[in-house]
Motif scaffolding. Sequence first.
Motif, PDB file in Angstrom:
ATOM      1  N   TRP A   1      -5.833  -0.820   2.868  1.00  0.00           N
ATOM      2  CA  TRP A   1      -5.152   0.390   3.530  1.00  0.00           C
ATOM      3  C   TRP A   1      -4.042  -0.235   4.533  1.00  0.00           C
ATOM      4  O   TRP A   1      -4.427  -0.965   5.222  1.00  0.00           O
ATOM      5  CB  TRP A   1      -5.985   1.100   4.250  1.00  0.00           C
ATOM      6  CG  TRP A   1      -5.715   2.348   4.627  1.00  0.00           C
ATOM      7  CD1 TRP A   1      -4.892   3.264   4.190  1.00  0.00           C
ATOM      8  CD2 TRP A   1      -5.712   2.788   5.964  1.00  0.00           C
ATOM      9  NE1 TRP A   1      -4.669   4.477   5.010  1.00  0.00           N
ATOM     10  CE2 TRP A   1      -5.076   4.105   6.054  1.00  0.00           C
ATOM     11  CE3 TRP A   1      -6.257   2.199   7.384  1.00  0.00           C
ATOM     12  CZ2 TRP A   1      -5.037   4.724   7.502  1.00  0.00           C
ATOM     13  CZ3 TRP A   1      -6.168   2.917   8.553  1.00  0.00           C
ATOM     14  CH2 TRP A   1      -5.564   4.216   8.569  1.00  0.00           C
ATOM     15  N   ARG A   2      -2.740   0.281   4.409  1.00  0.00           N
ATOM     16  CA  ARG A   2      -1.805   0.065   5.182  1.00  0.00           C
ATOM     17  C   ARG A   2      -1.374  -1.741   4.860  1.00  0.00           C
ATOM     18  O   ARG A   2      -0.429  -2.040   5.868  1.00  0.00           O
ATOM     19  CB  ARG A   2      -2.091   0.056   6.762  1.00  0.00           C
ATOM     20  CG  ARG A   2      -2.414   1.756   7.238  1.00  0.00           C
ATOM     21  CD  ARG A   2      -2.358   1.746   8.816  1.00  0.00           C
ATOM     22  NE  ARG A   2      -2.596   3.165   9.013  1.00  0.00           N
ATOM     23  CZ  ARG A   2      -2.818   3.655  10.185  1.00  0.00           C
ATOM     24  NH1 ARG A   2      -2.952   2.868  11.268  1.00  0.00           N
ATOM     25  NH2 ARG A   2      -2.965   4.898  10.360  1.00  0.00           N
ATOM     26  N   ARG A   3      -1.737  -2.234   4.017  1.00  0.00           N
ATOM     27  CA  ARG A   3      -1.229  -3.341   4.044  1.00  0.00           C
ATOM     28  C   ARG A   3      -0.587  -3.629   2.548  1.00  0.00           C
ATOM     29  O   ARG A   3       0.537  -3.310   1.917  1.00  0.00           O
ATOM     30  CB  ARG A   3      -2.343  -4.579   4.302  1.00  0.00           C
ATOM     31  CG  ARG A   3      -2.738  -4.713   5.608  1.00  0.00           C
ATOM     32  CD  ARG A   3      -3.717  -5.675   5.936  1.00  0.00           C
ATOM     33  NE  ARG A   3      -3.945  -5.810   7.444  1.00  0.00           N
ATOM     34  CZ  ARG A   3      -4.468  -4.964   8.080  1.00  0.00           C
ATOM     35  NH1 ARG A   3      -4.883  -3.815   7.620  1.00  0.00           N
ATOM     36  NH2 ARG A   3      -4.623  -5.324   9.447  1.00  0.00           N
ATOM     37  N   SER A   4      -1.340  -4.313   1.664  1.00  0.00           N
ATOM     38  CA  SER A   4      -0.896  -4.562  -0.028  1.00  0.00           C
ATOM     39  C   SER A   4      -2.387  -4.552  -0.773  1.00  0.00           C
ATOM     40  O   SER A   4      -3.505  -4.749  -0.237  1.00  0.00           O
ATOM     41  CB  SER A   4      -0.042  -5.499  -0.008  1.00  0.00           C
ATOM     42  OG  SER A   4      -1.050  -6.822   0.307  1.00  0.00           O
TER      43      SER A   4
ATOM     44  N   GLY B   1       4.414   0.573  -4.828  1.00  0.00           N
ATOM     45  CA  GLY B   1       3.294   1.049  -3.997  1.00  0.00           C
ATOM     46  C   GLY B   1       2.264   1.388  -4.751  1.00  0.00           C
ATOM     47  O   GLY B   1       2.329   1.909  -5.885  1.00  0.00           O
ATOM     48  N   CYS B   2       0.949   1.345  -4.156  1.00  0.00           N
ATOM     49  CA  CYS B   2      -0.221   1.940  -4.839  1.00  0.00           C
ATOM     50  C   CYS B   2      -1.433   1.898  -3.577  1.00  0.00           C
ATOM     51  O   CYS B   2      -1.379   1.290  -2.764  1.00  0.00           O
ATOM     52  CB  CYS B   2      -0.658   1.014  -6.023  1.00  0.00           C
ATOM     53  SG  CYS B   2      -1.553  -0.349  -5.478  1.00  0.00           S
ATOM     54  N   ASP B   3      -2.502   2.735  -4.011  1.00  0.00           N
ATOM     55  CA  ASP B   3      -3.578   2.859  -3.164  1.00  0.00           C
ATOM     56  C   ASP B   3      -4.769   2.170  -4.254  1.00  0.00           C
ATOM     57  O   ASP B   3      -4.259   1.873  -5.305  1.00  0.00           O
ATOM     58  CB  ASP B   3      -3.896   4.262  -2.632  1.00  0.00           C
ATOM     59  CG  ASP B   3      -4.009   5.378  -3.575  1.00  0.00           C
ATOM     60  OD1 ASP B   3      -4.185   4.894  -4.948  1.00  0.00           O
ATOM     61  OD2 ASP B   3      -4.147   6.342  -3.205  1.00  0.00           O
ATOM     62  N   CYS B   4      -5.807   2.498  -3.727  1.00  0.00           N
ATOM     63  CA  CYS B   4      -7.091   1.710  -4.541  1.00  0.00           C
ATOM     64  C   CYS B   4      -7.013   2.589  -5.878  1.00  0.00           C
ATOM     65  O   CYS B   4      -7.284   1.932  -6.748  1.00  0.00           O
ATOM     66  CB  CYS B   4      -8.550   1.717  -3.917  1.00  0.00           C
ATOM     67  SG  CYS B   4      -9.052   3.203  -3.262  1.00  0.00           S
ATOM     68  N   LEU B   5      -7.078   3.754  -5.915  1.00  0.00           N
ATOM     69  CA  LEU B   5      -6.852   4.551  -7.396  1.00  0.00           C
ATOM     70  C   LEU B   5      -5.672   4.115  -7.905  1.00  0.00           C
ATOM     71  O   LEU B   5      -5.864   4.181  -9.370  1.00  0.00           O
ATOM     72  CB  LEU B   5      -7.177   5.952  -6.960  1.00  0.00           C
ATOM     73  CG  LEU B   5      -7.228   6.966  -8.209  1.00  0.00           C
ATOM     74  CD1 LEU B   5      -8.418   6.324  -9.158  1.00  0.00           C
ATOM     75  CD2 LEU B   5      -7.452   8.199  -7.875  1.00  0.00           C
ATOM     76  N   GLY B   6      -4.648   3.903  -7.222  1.00  0.00           N
ATOM     77  CA  GLY B   6      -3.438   3.788  -8.118  1.00  0.00           C
ATOM     78  C   GLY B   6      -3.553   2.498  -8.689  1.00  0.00           C
ATOM     79  O   GLY B   6      -2.980   2.097  -9.711  1.00  0.00           O
TER      80      GLY B   6
ATOM     81  N   TYR C   1       0.992  -1.081  -0.235  1.00  0.00           N
ATOM     82  CA  TYR C   1       0.041  -0.117  -0.171  1.00  0.00           C
ATOM     83  C   TYR C   1       1.012   1.177  -0.013  1.00  0.00           C
ATOM     84  O   TYR C   1       1.931   1.325   0.867  1.00  0.00           O
ATOM     85  CB  TYR C   1      -0.777  -0.138   1.280  1.00  0.00           C
ATOM     86  CG  TYR C   1      -1.777   1.289   1.120  1.00  0.00           C
ATOM     87  CD1 TYR C   1      -3.002   1.345   0.537  1.00  0.00           C
ATOM     88  CD2 TYR C   1      -1.351   2.319   1.912  1.00  0.00           C
ATOM     89  CE1 TYR C   1      -4.049   2.218   0.554  1.00  0.00           C
ATOM     90  CE2 TYR C   1      -2.310   3.637   1.911  1.00  0.00           C
ATOM     91  CZ  TYR C   1      -3.357   3.451   1.054  1.00  0.00           C
ATOM     92  OH  TYR C   1      -4.385   4.393   1.017  1.00  0.00           O
ATOM     93  N   GLY C   2       0.579   2.187  -0.925  1.00  0.00           N
ATOM     94  CA  GLY C   2       1.206   3.480  -0.790  1.00  0.00           C
ATOM     95  C   GLY C   2       0.322   4.614  -1.244  1.00  0.00           C
ATOM     96  O   GLY C   2      -0.307   4.672  -2.406  1.00  0.00           O
ATOM     97  N   HIS C   3       0.026   5.185  -0.217  1.00  0.00           N
ATOM     98  CA  HIS C   3      -0.875   6.741  -0.746  1.00  0.00           C
ATOM     99  C   HIS C   3      -0.582   7.149  -1.800  1.00  0.00           C
ATOM    100  O   HIS C   3       0.447   7.880  -1.911  1.00  0.00           O
ATOM    101  CB  HIS C   3      -1.052   7.309   0.741  1.00  0.00           C
ATOM    102  CG  HIS C   3      -1.763   8.650   0.513  1.00  0.00           C
ATOM    103  ND1 HIS C   3      -3.313   8.504   0.099  1.00  0.00           N
ATOM    104  CD2 HIS C   3      -1.666   9.804   0.479  1.00  0.00           C
ATOM    105  CE1 HIS C   3      -4.085   9.669   0.206  1.00  0.00           C
ATOM    106  NE2 HIS C   3      -2.885  10.390   0.270  1.00  0.00           N
ATOM    107  N   GLN C   4      -1.534   7.482  -2.825  1.00  0.00           N
ATOM    108  CA  GLN C   4      -1.306   8.263  -3.932  1.00  0.00           C
ATOM    109  C   GLN C   4      -0.387   7.650  -4.831  1.00  0.00           C
ATOM    110  O   GLN C   4       0.179   8.106  -6.024  1.00  0.00           O
ATOM    111  CB  GLN C   4      -0.750   9.765  -3.745  1.00  0.00           C
ATOM    112  CG  GLN C   4      -1.815  10.619  -2.999  1.00  0.00           C
ATOM    113  CD  GLN C   4      -1.492  11.990  -3.229  1.00  0.00           C
ATOM    114  OE1 GLN C   4      -0.586  12.576  -3.550  1.00  0.00           O
ATOM    115  NE2 GLN C   4      -2.189  12.854  -1.917  1.00  0.00           N
ATOM    116  N   ALA C   5       0.291   6.571  -4.682  1.00  0.00           N
ATOM    117  CA  ALA C   5       1.089   5.727  -5.753  1.00  0.00           C
ATOM    118  C   ALA C   5       0.401   4.923  -6.573  1.00  0.00           C
ATOM    119  O   ALA C   5      -0.885   4.473  -6.386  1.00  0.00           O
ATOM    120  CB  ALA C   5       2.148   4.976  -4.660  1.00  0.00           C
ATOM    121  N   SER C   6       1.209   4.613  -7.654  1.00  0.00           N
ATOM    122  CA  SER C   6       0.422   3.724  -8.764  1.00  0.00           C
ATOM    123  C   SER C   6       1.766   3.034  -9.568  1.00  0.00           C
ATOM    124  O   SER C   6       2.067   3.327 -10.602  1.00  0.00           O
ATOM    125  CB  SER C   6      -0.272   4.580  -9.706  1.00  0.00           C
ATOM    126  OG  SER C   6      -0.908   3.679 -10.717  1.00  0.00           O
TER     127      SER C   6
END
Length: 169
Positions: free
Chosen positions: A128-131, A41-46, A31-36
């Motif tokens: 969130w906070r995992r992968s 790393g990535c978040d759901c939108l990424g 999981y990475g906030h705003q990443a793609s």
Amino acid sequence: MRRGKRAVVTARGRARVRALAEARRWIGTPYGHQASCLGAGCDCLGLVRGIWRTLYGDEPQTVPPYGQDVAGTPLAAALMAAISAHFIEIDRTNPRPGDVLLFADRPGGTARHCAVLSQRDRIIHAYWRRSVVETALTPWWRRRLVAAFAFPDLPPAEPREEMTWPNLS
């Protein structure tokens, strides 16, 4: 399927198959906030952005910076607007594997999380906070389902030149 009949795969069907295959490649990405970035790393939108880039190339629009909790902000409505502008809205009660599902933080709320349907009762999403994981589409998620979208049709495949062997006789 009856013998002698060939399955007809539509452009949208190809998009679903390829989107799901790509989503599965992202499983395990931290999981990475705003990443793609696949594997980094990535978040759901990424995750959805990464799938888009694999299927179509460049992303259709720039994503502005956003906080981890967009509920109640203009960005919550922006997620629905952006997805609606670039994807095909479908009946949320009948999504197919490879479709994008949008979820609210509470039943009846605004969309703030997205996932890819992998089976009738499973989703792939950035946890969130995992992968990126594949998890059950439980009643908890179903109550929060806001909308469903299909990836746009893929462009027609380039015809391949058929290879022929020379006649050596």
